[in-house]
Write a protein that holds these residues in place. Structure first.
Motif, PDB file in Angstrom:
ATOM      1  N   THR A 126      -3.806   2.949  -9.083  1.00 10.15           N
ATOM      2  CA  THR A 126      -3.575   4.368  -8.808  1.00 10.15           C
ATOM      3  C   THR A 126      -2.174   4.795  -9.211  1.00 10.15           C
ATOM      4  O   THR A 126      -1.989   5.795  -9.920  1.00 10.15           O
ATOM      5  N   GLU A 127      -1.169   4.028  -8.757  1.00  7.76           N
ATOM      6  CA  GLU A 127       0.215   4.386  -9.078  1.00  7.76           C
ATOM      7  C   GLU A 127       0.491   4.222 -10.564  1.00  7.76           C
ATOM      8  O   GLU A 127       1.227   5.013 -11.157  1.00  7.76           O
ATOM      9  N   VAL A 128      -0.130   3.188 -11.138  1.00  3.65           N
ATOM     10  CA  VAL A 128       0.030   2.989 -12.585  1.00  3.65           C
ATOM     11  C   VAL A 128      -0.539   4.174 -13.348  1.00  3.65           C
ATOM     12  O   VAL A 128       0.062   4.667 -14.309  1.00  3.65           O
ATOM     13  N   LYS A 129      -1.712   4.642 -12.882  1.00  4.95           N
ATOM     14  CA  LYS A 129      -2.343   5.788 -13.536  1.00  4.95           C
ATOM     15  C   LYS A 129      -1.480   7.029 -13.376  1.00  4.95           C
ATOM     16  O   LYS A 129      -1.322   7.826 -14.315  1.00  4.95           O
ATOM     17  N   LYS A 130      -0.913   7.201 -12.158  1.00  2.00           N
ATOM     18  CA  LYS A 130      -0.040   8.349 -11.930  1.00  2.00           C
ATOM     19  C   LYS A 130       1.200   8.269 -12.824  1.00  2.00           C
ATOM     20  O   LYS A 130       1.633   9.273 -13.406  1.00  2.00           O
ATOM     21  N   LEU A 131       1.752   7.064 -12.919  1.00  2.99           N
ATOM     22  CA  LEU A 131       2.924   6.874 -13.779  1.00  2.99           C
ATOM     23  C   LEU A 131       2.576   7.145 -15.240  1.00  2.99           C
ATOM     24  O   LEU A 131       3.365   7.730 -15.984  1.00  2.99           O
ATOM     25  N   LYS A 132       1.374   6.677 -15.618  1.00  7.78           N
ATOM     26  CA  LYS A 132       0.927   6.916 -16.993  1.00  7.78           C
ATOM     27  C   LYS A 132       0.792   8.405 -17.255  1.00  7.78           C
ATOM     28  O   LYS A 132       1.199   8.916 -18.323  1.00  7.78           O
ATOM     29  N   LYS A 133       0.236   9.129 -16.254  1.00 10.65           N
ATOM     30  CA  LYS A 133       0.090  10.568 -16.402  1.00 10.65           C
ATOM     31  C   LYS A 133       1.451  11.240 -16.495  1.00 10.65           C
ATOM     32  O   LYS A 133       1.664  12.131 -17.315  1.00 10.65           O
ATOM     33  N   LYS A 134       2.376  10.792 -15.630  1.00 10.58           N
ATOM     34  CA  LYS A 134       3.727  11.361 -15.667  1.00 10.58           C
ATOM     35  C   LYS A 134       4.399  11.055 -17.001  1.00 10.58           C
ATOM     36  O   LYS A 134       5.107  11.895 -17.554  1.00 10.58           O
ATOM     37  N   LEU A 135       4.168   9.837 -17.490  1.00 14.79           N
ATOM     38  CA  LEU A 135       4.749   9.447 -18.775  1.00 14.79           C
ATOM     39  C   LEU A 135       4.196  10.335 -19.895  1.00 14.79           C
ATOM     40  O   LEU A 135       4.946  10.785 -20.767  1.00 14.79           O
ATOM     41  N   GLU A 136       2.887  10.579 -19.841  1.00  9.24           N
ATOM     42  CA  GLU A 136       2.276  11.444 -20.846  1.00  9.24           C
ATOM     43  C   GLU A 136       2.843  12.857 -20.756  1.00  9.24           C
ATOM     44  O   GLU A 136       3.114  13.505 -21.776  1.00  9.24           O
ATOM     45  N   GLU A 137       3.028  13.333 -19.501  1.00  3.63           N
ATOM     46  CA  GLU A 137       3.600  14.666 -19.308  1.00  3.63           C
ATOM     47  C   GLU A 137       5.036  14.717 -19.829  1.00  3.63           C
ATOM     48  O   GLU A 137       5.452  15.700 -20.448  1.00  3.63           O
ATOM     49  N   MET A 138       5.780  13.626 -19.555  1.00  4.99           N
ATOM     50  CA  MET A 138       7.158  13.557 -20.039  1.00  4.99           C
ATOM     51  C   MET A 138       7.208  13.511 -21.558  1.00  4.99           C
ATOM     52  O   MET A 138       8.061  14.144 -22.182  1.00  4.99           O
ATOM     53  N   GLU A 139       6.280  12.748 -22.139  1.00  8.03           N
ATOM     54  CA  GLU A 139       6.224  12.672 -23.596  1.00  8.03           C
ATOM     55  C   GLU A 139       5.894  14.039 -24.199  1.00  8.03           C
ATOM     56  O   GLU A 139       6.458  14.427 -25.219  1.00  8.03           O
ATOM     57  N   GLN A 140       4.986  14.762 -23.532  1.00  7.96           N
ATOM     58  CA  GLN A 140       4.650  16.105 -23.993  1.00  7.96           C
ATOM     59  C   GLN A 140       5.855  17.024 -23.859  1.00  7.96           C
ATOM     60  O   GLN A 140       6.124  17.861 -24.726  1.00  7.96           O
ATOM     61  N   LEU A 141       6.594  16.845 -22.733  1.00  6.76           N
ATOM     62  CA  LEU A 141       7.788  17.663 -22.499  1.00  6.76           C
ATOM     63  C   LEU A 141       8.860  17.358 -23.532  1.00  6.76           C
ATOM     64  O   LEU A 141       9.495  18.272 -24.081  1.00  6.76           O
ATOM     65  N   VAL A 142       9.044  16.060 -23.806  1.00  6.80           N
ATOM     66  CA  VAL A 142      10.028  15.658 -24.815  1.00  6.80           C
ATOM     67  C   VAL A 142       9.637  16.220 -26.180  1.00  6.80           C
ATOM     68  O   VAL A 142      10.484  16.718 -26.929  1.00  6.80           O
TER      69      VAL A 142
END
Length: 468
Positions: A126-142
């Motif tokens: 669950t946390e890994v998935k959340k982190l992955k989602k946050k990472l994807e969001e951060m990558e989109q933001l970057v």
């Protein structure tokens, strides 16, 4: 006999101790361990199940995986798949507690091949998935930031120096329409920079590598302007060149044509311009052949075309065709915040041109700031060249300024004692960045507002704010 009994008791004690240790290890595992018999009935679980399913371990015991699936404890049972295949199965599972599990189920078979137990090990991702989602969001933001930075880099308006909000609004509009083919009408007093703005629209468009041609409709004699714009064929009139000649619309094909002082275009040619805008084609003088042209049209005027329409001096239908996106450049007297940066900009250009190093006194700067600049940027540019070229020393005092500037009514502007224009501008820049940073504590936003690179904004922030 007693010694054998004692040994059995000791062995039993050790076995019980070992079982407790194994149960402790079993229960302390962060990963879920879920054990069923060969029929899918739950016989043993560890405490991780309570976290994943929100149900006490004792309430899981005795229930079949099919029951638990029906209850919605998890969305699909891995155990059932092992019961069907008698082989290891790994799959994802979502629980009623919104946990996301990676479950691996292993069959335990008897010697005759019958299914005795199924042991499931579940990793909570669950946390890994959340982190992955946050990472994807951060990558989109970057990626978005990179796009904005690239856009800011590509939107630098070379030769256009400004800090005022009025010009920022103008440049925001330029950025929006530059990459389109929409017809733009630039209005403003003489000398505000209409031609330069038209070049910016072209340079930041998809036509930037194609021709940019400028026509001053007021400078061409009426009997020549038609042939210049639309061209002619051989023998069209006395003196026509052999083989004819392309007009500027044909020459600008694929690019941009800028019609300055559009108000001076004769009425009979306004009809031909209207045809270019509507039909995207022209006809040379003396020809009946239509020639298609792909040209973006930008026009400029310092007159009121609306008033000319009312007075029947300008075609109403053409006016509406030209006035699709109007951009008005305010005069310099209405954006005094731009005067100092412009002074600095043109002084640097003149100093480089003539290899001179001249500064302005505080009084001289005050007079220049309070002057009305009726000729706008063109007048300021020429004035800076005149002042620097005729300077008798390394600093220009108010006595060396032209009479029209010193004679104009001066407002009293109080500044700290400043011994040079450089120090004066430094103070203004510091105050500007400090004020901007209060409202926009972001180098990205400040870079966008000032039309500078983000790296420049960071350096200025470090200089004027971080080390304050």
């Amino acid at each position: 006999m007693q010694s054998e009994m004692g040994k059995l008791v000791e062995d039993n004690r050790k076995l019980q101790q070992r079982n407790k240790e194994l149960e402790m290890i079993f229960d302390s595992s962060y990963d879920e361990i879920f054990v069923t018999d060969g029929q899918g009935i739950t016989i043993q679980v560890n405490s991780a199940c309570e976290r994943n399913y929100g149900i006490d371990a004792k309430d899981l015991i005795g229930k079949t995986v099919e029951e638990l699936e029906t209850m919605g404890v998890f969305d699909q049972s891995v155990t059932k798949k092992v019961m069907d295949t008698k082989q290891q199965v790994t799959m994802f599972q979502k629980t009623s507690q919104e946990r996301f599990l990676l479950v691996t189920a292993n069959p335990v078979l008897s010697e005759d091949g019958s299914l005795q137990k199924i042991i499931c090990n579940s990793k909570d991702l669950t946390e890994v998935k959340k982190l992955k989602k946050k990472l994807e969001e951060m990558e989109q933001l970057v990626e978005k930031y990179h796009e904005e930075i690239d856009e800011l880099k590509s939107a630098r308006f070379s030769g256009y120096v400004f800090v005022s909000k009025q010009m920022q609004h103008v440049m925001d509009l330029v950025s929006k329409v530059a990459k389109t083919d929409v017809t733009v009408m630039i209005t403003g007093e003489s000398g505000v920079g209409k031609t330069a703005l038209a070049k910016q629209l072209h340079n930041h468009s998809t036509r930037q590598n194609q021709p940019f041609l400028t026509v001053n409709c007021g400078s061409l004699p009426e009997n020549l302007i038609e042939s210049e714009l639309f061209g002619y064929v051989e023998g069209a009139f006395t003196g026509a060149s052999k083989g004819g000649k392309k007009g500027l619309f044909e020459s600008a094909d694929g690019g941009t044509i800028f019609l300055d002082e559009i108000s001076e275009l004769p009425l009979h040619l306004q009809v031909k311009l209207l045809r270019v805008l509507q039909e995207k084609e022209i006809t040379r003088i003396g020809s009946i052949k239509d020639v298609p042209v792909d040209v973006r049209v930008i026009v400029a005027t310092n007159k009121s075309l609306e008033a000319m329409v009312e007075e029947r001096q300008f075609r109403e239908d053409l006016y509406y065709r030209l006035n699709v996106v109007p951009i008005d450049i305010p005069p310099l007297r209405e954006r005094k915040d731009d005067i100092l940066p412009l002074i600095k900009h043109y002084i640097e250009l003149v100093e480089n041109k003539y290899d001179k190093n001249v500064s302005l006194s505080t009084d001289a700067v005050q007079h220049l700031m309070n002057y009305k600049w009726p000729g706008n940027i063109r007048e300021l540019e020429n004035m800076m060249e005149r002042i620097i070229v005729t300077a008798s020393g390394s600093e220009v005092d108010v006595r060396e300024l032209p009479g029209n500037i010193t004679a104009s009514k001066q407002q009293v502007v109080h500044y700290d004692t400043i011994d040079s224009l450089k120090n004066f501008l430094e103070k203004q820049e510091r105050e500007l960045f400090q004020d901007l940073y209060k409202d926009h504590p972001s180098s990205y936003k400040i870079a966008e507002l000032l039309n500078i690179s983000q790296s420049s904004a960071i350096r200025k922030i470090q200089k004027h704010i971080s080390q304050k």
